[in-house]
Design a protein around this motif. Structure first.
Motif, mmCIF file in Angstrom:
data_model
loop_
_atom_site.group_PDB
_atom_site.id
_atom_site.type_symbol
_atom_site.label_atom_id
_atom_site.label_comp_id
_atom_site.label_asym_id
_atom_site.label_seq_id
_atom_site.Cartn_x
_atom_site.Cartn_y
_atom_site.Cartn_z
ATOM 1 N N LEU A 1 0.820 -1.211 0.000
ATOM 2 C CA LEU A 1 0.000 0.000 0.000
ATOM 3 C C LEU A 1 0.850 1.256 0.000
ATOM 4 C CD1 LEU A 1 -2.842 -0.917 2.516
ATOM 5 C CD2 LEU A 1 -2.762 -1.208 0.039
ATOM 6 N N THR A 2 0.312 2.270 -0.638
ATOM 7 C CA THR A 2 0.923 3.585 -0.646
ATOM 8 C C THR A 2 0.093 4.525 0.231
ATOM 9 O OG1 THR A 2 -0.344 4.198 -2.619
ATOM 10 C CG2 THR A 2 1.842 3.232 -2.960
ATOM 11 N N ARG A 3 0.562 5.767 0.366
ATOM 12 C CA ARG A 3 -0.138 6.723 1.213
ATOM 13 C C ARG A 3 -1.232 7.477 0.468
ATOM 14 N NH1 ARG A 3 2.478 8.228 5.761
ATOM 15 N NH2 ARG A 3 0.463 9.149 6.239
ATOM 16 N N ASP A 4 -1.541 7.090 -0.770
ATOM 17 C CA ASP A 4 -2.576 7.772 -1.533
ATOM 18 C C ASP A 4 -3.948 7.264 -1.098
ATOM 19 O OD1 ASP A 4 -2.815 5.242 -2.628
ATOM 20 O OD2 ASP A 4 -1.865 5.763 -4.512
ATOM 21 N N PRO A 5 -5.043 7.885 -1.590
ATOM 22 C CA PRO A 5 -6.395 7.460 -1.188
ATOM 23 C C PRO A 5 -6.682 5.990 -1.456
ATOM 24 C CG PRO A 5 -6.477 9.606 -2.248
ATOM 25 C CD PRO A 5 -5.071 9.123 -2.394
ATOM 26 N N THR A 6 -6.121 5.441 -2.545
ATOM 27 C CA THR A 6 -6.359 4.026 -2.835
ATOM 28 C C THR A 6 -5.768 3.130 -1.759
ATOM 29 O OG1 THR A 6 -6.331 4.488 -5.218
ATOM 30 C CG2 THR A 6 -6.029 2.200 -4.530
ATOM 31 N N GLY A 7 -4.575 3.465 -1.312
ATOM 32 C CA GLY A 7 -3.946 2.689 -0.254
ATOM 33 C C GLY A 7 -4.700 2.783 1.053
ATOM 34 N N ARG A 8 -5.161 3.970 1.399
ATOM 35 C CA ARG A 8 -5.937 4.135 2.636
ATOM 36 C C ARG A 8 -7.257 3.386 2.554
ATOM 37 N NH1 ARG A 8 -3.687 9.410 2.244
ATOM 38 N NH2 ARG A 8 -5.545 10.190 1.161
ATOM 39 N N LEU A 9 -7.867 3.375 1.367
ATOM 40 C CA LEU A 9 -9.120 2.647 1.188
ATOM 41 C C LEU A 9 -8.904 1.147 1.392
ATOM 42 C CD1 LEU A 9 -12.099 2.481 0.362
ATOM 43 C CD2 LEU A 9 -11.338 2.393 -2.030
ATOM 44 N N ALA A 10 -7.841 0.611 0.813
ATOM 45 C CA ALA A 10 -7.547 -0.814 0.970
ATOM 46 C C ALA A 10 -7.259 -1.153 2.427
ATOM 47 C CB ALA A 10 -6.360 -1.199 0.093
ATOM 48 N N SER A 11 -6.564 -0.259 3.123
ATOM 49 C CA SER A 11 -6.283 -0.485 4.541
ATOM 50 C C SER A 11 -7.567 -0.496 5.362
ATOM 51 C CB SER A 11 -5.333 0.593 5.062
ATOM 52 O OG SER A 11 -5.085 0.419 6.438
ATOM 53 N N ASN A 12 -8.476 0.434 5.078
ATOM 54 C CA ASN A 12 -9.752 0.476 5.794
ATOM 55 C C ASN A 12 -10.587 -0.768 5.521
ATOM 56 O OD1 ASN A 12 -9.539 2.944 7.188
ATOM 57 N ND2 ASN A 12 -10.083 4.101 5.363
ATOM 58 N N ILE A 13 -10.549 -1.246 4.284
ATOM 59 C CA ILE A 13 -11.291 -2.463 3.948
ATOM 60 C C ILE A 13 -10.726 -3.659 4.703
ATOM 61 C CG2 ILE A 13 -11.806 -4.092 2.096
ATOM 62 C CD1 ILE A 13 -11.985 -1.727 0.186
ATOM 63 N N ALA A 14 -9.392 -3.765 4.760
ATOM 64 C CA ALA A 14 -8.762 -4.897 5.444
ATOM 65 C C ALA A 14 -9.100 -4.900 6.931
ATOM 66 C CB ALA A 14 -7.246 -4.840 5.239
ATOM 67 N N PHE A 15 -9.021 -3.732 7.561
ATOM 68 C CA PHE A 15 -9.353 -3.655 8.980
ATOM 69 C C PHE A 15 -10.838 -3.909 9.209
ATOM 70 C CE2 PHE A 15 -5.207 -1.778 9.763
ATOM 71 C CZ PHE A 15 -4.936 -2.209 11.055
ATOM 72 N N SER A 16 -11.672 -3.484 8.276
ATOM 73 C CA SER A 16 -13.113 -3.730 8.396
ATOM 74 C C SER A 16 -13.417 -5.220 8.351
ATOM 75 C CB SER A 16 -13.874 -2.994 7.291
ATOM 76 O OG SER A 16 -13.702 -1.594 7.387
ATOM 77 N N VAL A 17 -12.758 -5.926 7.435
ATOM 78 C CA VAL A 17 -12.949 -7.377 7.345
ATOM 79 C C VAL A 17 -12.500 -8.050 8.634
ATOM 80 C CG1 VAL A 17 -12.205 -9.469 6.147
ATOM 81 C CG2 VAL A 17 -12.765 -7.417 4.835
ATOM 82 N N LEU A 18 -11.392 -7.580 9.205
ATOM 83 C CA LEU A 18 -10.895 -8.150 10.454
ATOM 84 C C LEU A 18 -11.878 -7.903 11.594
ATOM 85 C CD1 LEU A 18 -8.577 -9.587 11.922
ATOM 86 C CD2 LEU A 18 -7.564 -7.334 12.334
ATOM 87 N N LEU A 19 -12.446 -6.713 11.662
ATOM 88 C CA LEU A 19 -13.415 -6.403 12.715
ATOM 89 C C LEU A 19 -14.675 -7.250 12.573
ATOM 90 C CD1 LEU A 19 -13.111 -2.505 12.916
ATOM 91 C CD2 LEU A 19 -12.168 -4.206 14.487
#
Length: 218
Positions: free
Chosen positions: A29-47
């Motif tokens: 992941l990068t620090r751009d919006p796409t990377g932040r979106l993927a990070s939020n999705i991954a944490f959402s799946v974990l939750l």
């Protein structure tokens, strides 16, 4: 679905999610919006996985589901309308949920019964969850006290920075590129280093006791 998660077969899936979040996403992941979106999705799946895992008791399942829903709501609100208050709420709610998740997975891994490879994977998942809990604690502290850490932190460190620092501290490697300077930051670092060593010792003792107990009944 609930029967699947109630069995130990769900523990490897949780471990796989954690491996992706801890080892894969920080590299890709990068620090751009796409990377932040993927990070939020991954944490959402974990939750969501954490909410589904707590399936043995209706009360526990309901409480965890409410906390997970609140954490998801705050996380995506912070993604849509970024603000300091929402960022603090995101890290605080995620921290609580991950800590509860770690307790649920630990209870499943260490309950009486034969020690299987699923349970060993669950014990590893607990260690990774603890690392994420401390990472959220560091990020939360940084949001409240931006000068709590010095060194290679940068102006706006993201989750990968704190995940890296957390696991370096948890394993007592201590590279020294990031240094806690605030008293709370130092206390957190000491507590994490101790918890990492104690967890490994307690886990070995517990799994060995379960193995001996199960062998003695056969």
């Amino acid at each position: 679905m609930l029967q699947f998660w109630e069995a130990d077969r769900g523990l490897p899936i949780i471990l796989a999610l954690l491996v992706i979040i801890v080892f894969v996403l920080p590299v890709l992941l990068t620090r751009d919006p796409t990377g932040r979106l993927a990070s939020n999705i991954a944490f959402s799946v974990l939750l969501v996985a954490g909410a589904v895992t707590a399936a043995e008791s209706r009360r526990v399942r309901f409480a965890v589901a409410v906390l997970a829903a609140a954490a998801l709501l705050v996380r995506w609100a912070a993604a849509v309308a970024p603000s300091d208050a929402l960022a603090i709420g995101r890290e605080a709610s995620t921290l609580v949920m991950l800590l509860l998740f770690a307790m649920v997975v630990a209870a499943r891994s260490y309950r009486p019964g034969p020690v299987t490879h699923h349970r060993i994977q669950g014990a590893i998942a607990v260690l990774l969850l603890l690392g994420l809990v401390w990472a959220n604690a560091y990020e939360l502290l940084h949001l409240i006290h931006p000068d709590a850490f010095s060194g290679a932190v940068g102006n706006a460190p993201g989750a990968p920075t704190w995940i890296y620092y957390s696991f370096v501290t948890l394993t007592t490697m201590g590279y020294g590129d990031i240094t806690p300077v605030h008293p709370i930051a130092r206390s957190l670092a000491i507590s994490e280093a101790l918890s990492g060593q104690l967890y490994i010792a307690v886990t070995l003792a517990r799994l060995m006791a379960l193995h001996v107990s199960a062998g003695g009944k056969n």
